[in-house]
Enzyme design. Sequence first.
Site, PDB file in Angstrom:
ATOM      1  N   CYS A   1       1.970  -2.089  15.642  1.00 49.73           N
ATOM      2  CA  CYS A   1       1.753  -1.968  14.402  1.00 49.73           C
ATOM      3  C   CYS A   1       1.213  -3.056  13.669  1.00 49.73           C
ATOM      4  O   CYS A   1       1.637  -4.395  13.524  1.00 49.73           O
ATOM      5  CB  CYS A   1       2.978  -2.201  13.564  1.00 49.73           C
ATOM      6  SG  CYS A   1       3.218  -1.959  12.192  1.00 49.73           S
TER       7      CYS A   1
ATOM      8  N   CYS B   1       4.002   8.499   1.031  1.00 51.38           N
ATOM      9  CA  CYS B   1       3.951   6.917   2.080  1.00 51.38           C
ATOM     10  C   CYS B   1       4.266   6.411   1.436  1.00 51.38           C
ATOM     11  O   CYS B   1       3.408   5.030   0.747  1.00 51.38           O
ATOM     12  CB  CYS B   1       3.316   7.277   2.976  1.00 51.38           C
ATOM     13  SG  CYS B   1       3.454   6.082   4.520  1.00 51.38           S
TER      14      CYS B   1
ATOM     15  N   CYS C   1       6.536  -4.913  15.749  1.00 51.46           N
ATOM     16  CA  CYS C   1       6.233  -4.017  16.948  1.00 51.46           C
ATOM     17  C   CYS C   1       5.662  -4.402  16.970  1.00 51.46           C
ATOM     18  O   CYS C   1       3.969  -4.464  16.222  1.00 51.46           O
ATOM     19  CB  CYS C   1       6.422  -3.295  16.624  1.00 51.46           C
ATOM     20  SG  CYS C   1       8.694  -1.995  15.946  1.00 51.46           S
TER      21      CYS C   1
ATOM     22  N   CYS D   1       6.591  -6.463   7.207  1.00 48.26           N
ATOM     23  CA  CYS D   1       8.518  -6.222   8.452  1.00 48.26           C
ATOM     24  C   CYS D   1       8.014  -7.225   9.084  1.00 48.26           C
ATOM     25  O   CYS D   1       7.310  -7.786   9.709  1.00 48.26           O
ATOM     26  CB  CYS D   1       7.781  -4.857   8.961  1.00 48.26           C
ATOM     27  SG  CYS D   1       8.742  -4.642   9.643  1.00 48.26           S
TER      28      CYS D   1
ATOM     29  N   CYS E   1      -0.855   5.582  10.174  1.00 53.08           N
ATOM     30  CA  CYS E   1      -0.177   5.086   9.888  1.00 53.08           C
ATOM     31  C   CYS E   1      -0.161   4.325  11.317  1.00 53.08           C
ATOM     32  O   CYS E   1      -1.303   4.274  11.641  1.00 53.08           O
ATOM     33  CB  CYS E   1       0.650   6.234  10.906  1.00 53.08           C
ATOM     34  SG  CYS E   1       1.088   7.634  10.668  1.00 53.08           S
TER      35      CYS E   1
ATOM     36  N   GLU F   1       0.513  -1.260   0.318  1.00 53.67           N
ATOM     37  CA  GLU F   1      -0.238  -0.210   0.180  1.00 53.67           C
ATOM     38  C   GLU F   1       1.135   1.417  -0.222  1.00 53.67           C
ATOM     39  O   GLU F   1       1.986   1.448   0.647  1.00 53.67           O
ATOM     40  CB  GLU F   1      -0.856   0.225   1.308  1.00 53.67           C
ATOM     41  CG  GLU F   1      -2.108  -1.218   1.237  1.00 53.67           C
ATOM     42  CD  GLU F   1      -2.709  -1.113   2.138  1.00 53.67           C
ATOM     43  OE1 GLU F   1      -3.805  -1.735   1.919  1.00 53.67           O
ATOM     44  OE2 GLU F   1      -2.779  -0.876   3.204  1.00 53.67           O
TER      45      GLU F   1
HETATM   46  N1  SAH Z   1       9.242   0.111   9.342  1.00 51.43           N
HETATM   47  C1  SAH Z   1       9.788   2.009  10.199  1.00 51.43           C
HETATM   48  C2  SAH Z   1       8.511   2.749   8.788  1.00 51.43           C
HETATM   49  C3  SAH Z   1       7.141   2.462   8.646  1.00 51.43           C
HETATM   50  S1  SAH Z   1       6.330   2.104  10.418  1.00 51.43           S
HETATM   51  C4  SAH Z   1       9.547   2.423  10.677  1.00 51.43           C
HETATM   52  O1  SAH Z   1       9.397   1.338  11.858  1.00 51.43           O
HETATM   53  O2  SAH Z   1      10.098   3.354  11.271  1.00 51.43           O
HETATM   54  C5  SAH Z   1       6.174   4.059  10.221  1.00 51.43           C
HETATM   55  C6  SAH Z   1       6.035   4.538  11.344  1.00 51.43           C
HETATM   56  O3  SAH Z   1       4.517   4.208  11.456  1.00 51.43           O
HETATM   57  C7  SAH Z   1       6.961   3.935  12.887  1.00 51.43           C
HETATM   58  O4  SAH Z   1       6.719   5.598  12.917  1.00 51.43           O
HETATM   59  C8  SAH Z   1       5.805   3.375  13.415  1.00 51.43           C
HETATM   60  O5  SAH Z   1       6.304   3.074  14.453  1.00 51.43           O
HETATM   61  C9  SAH Z   1       3.717   4.033  13.163  1.00 51.43           C
HETATM   62  N2  SAH Z   1       2.829   3.266  13.076  1.00 51.43           N
HETATM   63  C10 SAH Z   1       3.357   1.892  13.585  1.00 51.43           C
HETATM   64  N3  SAH Z   1       2.057   1.472  13.369  1.00 51.43           N
HETATM   65  C11 SAH Z   1       1.243   2.533  14.123  1.00 51.43           C
HETATM   66  C12 SAH Z   1       0.267   2.707  14.656  1.00 51.43           C
HETATM   67  N4  SAH Z   1      -0.849   1.639  14.838  1.00 51.43           N
HETATM   68  N5  SAH Z   1      -0.662   3.776  15.132  1.00 51.43           N
HETATM   69  C13 SAH Z   1       0.463   4.730  14.897  1.00 51.43           C
HETATM   70  N6  SAH Z   1       1.743   5.608  14.707  1.00 51.43           N
HETATM   71  C14 SAH Z   1       2.167   3.704  14.079  1.00 51.43           C
HETATM   72 FE1  SF4 Z   2       7.947  -2.968  11.074  1.00 45.88          FE
HETATM   73 FE2  SF4 Z   2       6.156  -1.327  11.901  1.00 45.88          FE
HETATM   74 FE3  SF4 Z   2       7.838  -1.485  13.677  1.00 45.88          FE
HETATM   75 FE4  SF4 Z   2       8.500  -0.966  11.302  1.00 45.88          FE
HETATM   76  S1  SF4 Z   2       6.475  -0.302  13.404  1.00 45.88           S
HETATM   77  S2  SF4 Z   2       9.661  -1.450  12.051  1.00 45.88           S
HETATM   78  S3  SF4 Z   2       6.772  -1.929   9.348  1.00 45.88           S
HETATM   79  S4  SF4 Z   2       6.569  -3.670  12.674  1.00 45.88           S
END
Ligand code: SAH
Ligand code: SF4
Length: 360
Positions: A120, A106, A117, A113, A338, A93
């Site tokens: 996420c 974006c 996390c 991934c 995000c 996406e």
């Molecule tokens: N993997 C990279 C880039 C993709 S995530 C990273 O982690 O930085 C992009 C941003 O969205 C990151 O700051 C991530 O922590 C945030 N993010 C992930 N899940 C989210 C959620 N459920 N609500 C708000 N931000 C989120």
């Molecule tokens: Fe991967 Fe989501 Fe963690 Fe970014 S925030 S490193 S996309 S698992």
Amino acid sequence: MLEKQNLLGLPQDKLKKFFSDLGEKPFRTKQIMQWIYHQGATSFGDMHNFSKDLRQNLQAIASIDFPEVVSINHAKDGVIKWVIKLGEENHIETVYIPDKERGTLCISSQLGCALACTFCSTGVQGFNRNLKSHEIIAQVLIAQNYLKKKDKRVSNVVFMGMGEPLLNESAVYDACELLLDDWAFGLSRRKVTISSSGIVPALYRMADTTPVGLAISLHAPIDELRDVLVPINQKYPIKELMKACRYYLNAGTQERHIFFEYVMLDGVNDLPEHAKSLARLLKGISAKVNLIPFNPFPETKYQTSKEGTIDKFQNILYRSGIRTTTRRTRGDDVDAACGQLAGKVLDKSGRNVGRHQLLS
Ligand code: SAH
Ligand code: SF4
């Protein structure tokens, strides 16, 4: 038959080599880049400044290949989300977020991934593979060509879609080169940002390889908590991460700063003591904190912090002299906010078996 070389996504030096291997002059490189990135060409047939022989030769050995766009979703607030198919069971996406002075795209760097996390949606769904540089760049061209028809444009690109860009370095650096190259997208280095959860050895390489901006997904100021929210912290703890950040800030010839992203999770990382330790951690660093209200997705156990809590957190940082903004949630009616990007990923990490354990 040999697979055709996709010219999309090849940075200038690699294209130059491609043409020199064909016995062609270097100026062909800029011509073809203009065709691909400025004219939106997808075949060699129209390239009238190339000889017929060269066009036929290119048709035989090369391509300008785009993935298929499955759907384009428009949110009420102007956000646009593209779902792009990369093979039978995989979708990524890409999201366009317009505001008064910017149009930010974006983009995704991986199919899923591997870093898991817990807050996420991409991390929860597992990992399939790295994107190729042409698959990264195709997202920008697809958006650019679509937006042009609506008199809009991409002014900024952030690697904040699906995936961890610093676990796909060579494709991401090639894509960055094209984003900055005047013969392709011509964006200034300040308009391109790599967002990383903190792959420490890659951060040192990035600092010396590309001049683009850096955002670090911090989300917790102490290891105990970050180990849970961002599990890669167990391998690269905060102290090591901050050392790499300082290296990034001092590398390169131009002034640099870092955005620290901090997702606000109710009762988890949003207490005043967290704000105070965050302020201590970032003291003396050229940093800007971006507070992100958590965007929920179906399987999550977390909740978004209350508005008053976010204000209080932000005030503590302000008073400590840390520049802080709170990100507005955008595009959530089409699941484009995000952390809501989940595409469709055939998980190869085997982790999805434990998906429910992970979330419980
Ligand atoms: N993997 C990279 C880039 C993709 S995530 C990273 O982690 O930085 C992009 C941003 O969205 C990151 O700051 C991530 O922590 C945030 N993010 C992930 N899940 C989210 C959620 N459920 N609500 C708000 N931000 C989120
Ligand atoms: Fe991967 Fe989501 Fe963690 Fe970014 S925030 S490193 S996309 S698992």
